[in-house]
Design an enzyme around this catalytic site. Structure first.
Site, mmCIF file in Angstrom:
data_model
loop_
_atom_site.group_PDB
_atom_site.id
_atom_site.type_symbol
_atom_site.label_atom_id
_atom_site.label_comp_id
_atom_site.label_asym_id
_atom_site.label_seq_id
_atom_site.Cartn_x
_atom_site.Cartn_y
_atom_site.Cartn_z
ATOM 1 N N ASP A 116 0.828 -1.200 0.000
ATOM 2 C CA ASP A 116 0.000 0.000 0.000
ATOM 3 C C ASP A 116 0.871 1.263 0.000
ATOM 4 O O ASP A 116 1.875 1.320 0.727
ATOM 5 C CB ASP A 116 -0.853 -0.050 1.279
ATOM 6 C CG ASP A 116 -1.973 0.951 1.274
ATOM 7 O OD1 ASP A 116 -2.881 0.801 0.450
ATOM 8 O OD2 ASP A 116 -1.947 1.877 2.097
ATOM 9 N N GLU A 122 2.156 -0.188 -4.858
ATOM 10 C CA GLU A 122 1.208 0.845 -5.291
ATOM 11 C C GLU A 122 1.938 2.180 -5.285
ATOM 12 O O GLU A 122 2.282 2.702 -4.219
ATOM 13 C CB GLU A 122 0.015 0.910 -4.332
ATOM 14 C CG GLU A 122 -1.053 1.870 -4.832
ATOM 15 C CD GLU A 122 -2.006 2.378 -3.741
ATOM 16 O OE1 GLU A 122 -3.053 2.917 -4.106
ATOM 17 O OE2 GLU A 122 -1.698 2.267 -2.540
HETATM 18 C C1 GLC Z 1 -4.180 2.957 -0.744
HETATM 19 C C2 GLC Z 1 -5.351 2.005 -0.738
HETATM 20 C C3 GLC Z 1 -6.570 2.753 -0.291
HETATM 21 C C4 GLC Z 1 -6.337 3.248 1.121
HETATM 22 C C5 GLC Z 1 -5.075 4.100 1.189
HETATM 23 C C6 GLC Z 1 -4.638 4.312 2.615
HETATM 24 O O1 GLC Z 1 -4.295 3.923 -1.716
HETATM 25 O O2 GLC Z 1 -5.493 1.432 -1.999
HETATM 26 O O3 GLC Z 1 -7.727 1.975 -0.346
HETATM 27 O O4 GLC Z 1 -7.439 4.001 1.536
HETATM 28 O O5 GLC Z 1 -3.987 3.516 0.523
HETATM 29 O O6 GLC Z 1 -4.145 3.119 3.146
#
Ligand code: GLC
Length: 568
Positions: free
Chosen positions: A208, A275
């Site tokens: 994440d 991500e």
């Molecule tokens: C990422 C996740 C999202 C979450 C955020 C904070 O972007 O995909 O769903 O709210 O991080 O953890």
């Protein structure tokens, strides 16, 4: 040329990933919330669909304010989702089906209800104080945040805590305080947590917002930038160039260290997918350098989000492929993502058009790289416009006041939403009330999506030309065709049909497979087809695209064909 390097790729380069949002997949208790035992009852469905790896959005202990992306214990399961024994059984059942398991690691921040943070905020001397990022405020009495840093979701990322008269940093929402990775104890604890799950059999992690691990130690102000909305390709948004808070140079060494933890495990190899929103150069930097034959030393994969909002037209998609091939040629591997739990579902960006959805997935499942399929994408679940008033998504709640204004002013066609509930509605299993997600007399945490009576697994199983069968056929074809799962790729230029046709070739050893996609609303005929070809797949079941000396494609038709030996 068959590419030496593409032979015998590790499993994670060849795999196909299916993302499950556990809260919305299958409820086995009738409380309206999906759970692990529910997921286990649907593993046969996933195996039959043909996906090979399953990624679970977090189901660790959490107050669920961000539905699991706010963890309060990384080594336990939230009771609404099940127990540790259920989790072990889930891993085992997936492995029994020769499939792989990916968990979601939220390393950047914890919940503010995590015992570490509860301790940390108690006093400036608390042993856990330095596990988070605490600073004095500025101006008289420290009543102004330490600097100008904005969070990802707007507003200052600093939050004042009167218990100790200091501010803590949170890259996302205020209840998600950032961990301090400059403290070696934090790093050790989190790397050990990674090992804890690897030892239980987890095959990989989705990381994440991994590009926000470090911030500038000197707390330098972020410079101004003329850009309001965030995008996939840089760090600028909310009129700030977030060079000191996003993609900080120290992140690159950090992911390499994390990679070495993964490398402690083999048989099978484990993998990381990050991500990250960044330029191609920066994305590639997160993957590290080529160190050995076929190996890099950073993240195994990063999400490439350029596809999320790409128009379904030949030149846009050709450019994306060419960019992916330029930056992520072997030993790097691109990823193909069109939907996830934060985004508007792809089919709704295509006008909820099934023919286009089939074409889109033909690209996703035949291009070089790892495809990530979001639950329900395979049956064409629409994005569901849910009222902001009853939103459960904390981002939607934060923007409640501006949301309608933004939607009305900026986009009126449903292609914009800040309410992530819209893409998280329950999986549609059948036509019964609540779509078979939970019993008809239960109240699901979000209502079933539009047209669930006809858009569901049971109905689509029985229709040979359904989107579900299209996914199944493509996944099976990909699995059984080395050129598709492991081959090299290059775009075939179509000077006569540049605007309408996208074609590319996949090669592995002597196998040559071509993909032809008509990205226009008119039929296309090319007269330059040579040699013997056999049709492996078509998005339209009854068409005859291969003619004696030509290829004929209906509007938005996609096909996959194999060049017979000796004809390439
Ligand atoms: C990422 C996740 C999202 C979450 C955020 C904070 O972007 O995909 O769903 O709210 O991080 O953890």
């Amino acid at each position: 040329m068959p590419d030496e390097k593409t032979r015998n790729l590790p499993w994670w380069k060849r795999t196909t990933v299916y993302q499950i949002y556990p809260r919305s997949f299958k409820d086995s208790t009738g409380n309206g919330i999906g759970d692990i035992p529910g997921i286990i009852t649907k593993l046969d469905y996933l195996q039959d669909l043909g996906v090979e790896t399953i990624w679970f959005s977090p189901f660790f202990s959490s107050p669920q304010t961000d539905h699991g992306y706010d963890v309060s214990n990384y080594r336990d399961i939230a009771p609404e989702y099940g127990t540790m024994a259920d989790c072990d059984r889930l891993i085992q059942e997936i492995h029994n089906r020769a499939m792989y398991v990916v968990f979601d690691m939220v390393l950047n921040h914890t919940s503010d209800q995590h015992p570490w943070f509860l301790e940390s905020r108690l006093s400036r001397e608390n042993p856990k104080r330095d596990w988070y990022i605490w600073r004095d405020g500025k101006k008289s009495g420290g009543r102004k945040p330490p600097n100008n840093w904005k969070s990802m979701v707007g507003g200052s990322g600093w939050h004042y805590d009167d218990v100790t008269d200091q501010w803590y940093w949170a890259q996302f929402l205020p209840f998600q305080p950032d961990l301090n990775y400059r403290n070696p104890d934090v790093k050790k604890e989190m790397f050990d947590t990674v090992r804890f799950w690897l030892n239980r059999g987890v095959d990989g992690f989705r990381l994440d917002i991994i590009n926000t691990i470090f911030e500038d130690e000197q707390l330098q102000n972020n410079p101004f930038a003329w850009k309001l909305f965030p995008s996939e390709e840089d760090e600028k948004s909310l009129f700030q160039n977030k060079i000191f808070t996003i993609n900080h140079p120290d992140n690159f060494a950090f992911v390499k260290e994390l990679r070495s933890v993964m490398d402690e495990y083999s048989d099978p190899e484990r993998f990381l997918v990050g991500e990250i929103a960044a330029s191609f150069d920066t994305l590639k930097k997160y993957c590290g350098e080529e160190v050995d034959k076929n190996q890099t030393n950073g993240l195994h994969l990063v999400f490439l989000f350029q596809s999320l909002n790409a128009n379904l037209n030949a030149s846009t998609l050709r450019n994306i492929i060419n960019k992916y091939e330029e930056y992520f040629n072997e030993p790097y591997t691109p990823t193909w993502v069109f939907s996830n739990h934060d985004q508007i579902r792809r089919i709704s960006k295509l006008g909820n058009d099934l023919v286009k959805a089939k074409l889109n997935t033909t690209l996703q499942l035949t291009a070089r790289g790892v495809p990530f399929i979001y639950y329900g994408e395979e049956i064409g679940m629409f994005n569901h416009r849910l009222p902001i008033k009853t939103a459960q998504d904390p981002v939607a709640l934060r923007f409640r006041w501006y949301h309608q204004l933004l939607v009305n002013l900026l986009v009126r066609d449903g292609s914009f939403s800040l309410n992530r509930d819209d893409c998280r509605t329950p999986m549609q299993w059948n036509s019964s009330l609540n779509a078979g997600f939970c019993p008809a007399d239960s109240k699901p945490w979000l209502p079933a999506g539009a047209r669930y009576e006809t858009i569901n697994v049971e109905v689509e199983e029985s229709e040979s030309d359904s989107l579900l069968h299209c996914y199944r056929n493509l996944l099976r074809l990909r699995r059984n065709t080395p050129a598709l799962h492991s081959g090299s790729m290059h775009v075939l230029e179509q000077p006569m049909n540049k605007k309408t046709l996208l074609t590319y070739e996949r090669r592995h050893n002597r196998q040559v497979v071509q993909v032809w996609l008509n990205l226009s609303n008119k039929p296309v005929q090319t007269d330059d087809a040579k040699g013997k070809r056999s049709l492996l797949f078509s998005t339209l079941l009854d068409s005859k695209p291969l003619r004696a000396t030509s290829i004929y494609l209906e509007p938005y038709q996609g096909i996959v064909l194999e060049l017979r030996e000796g004809d390439s």
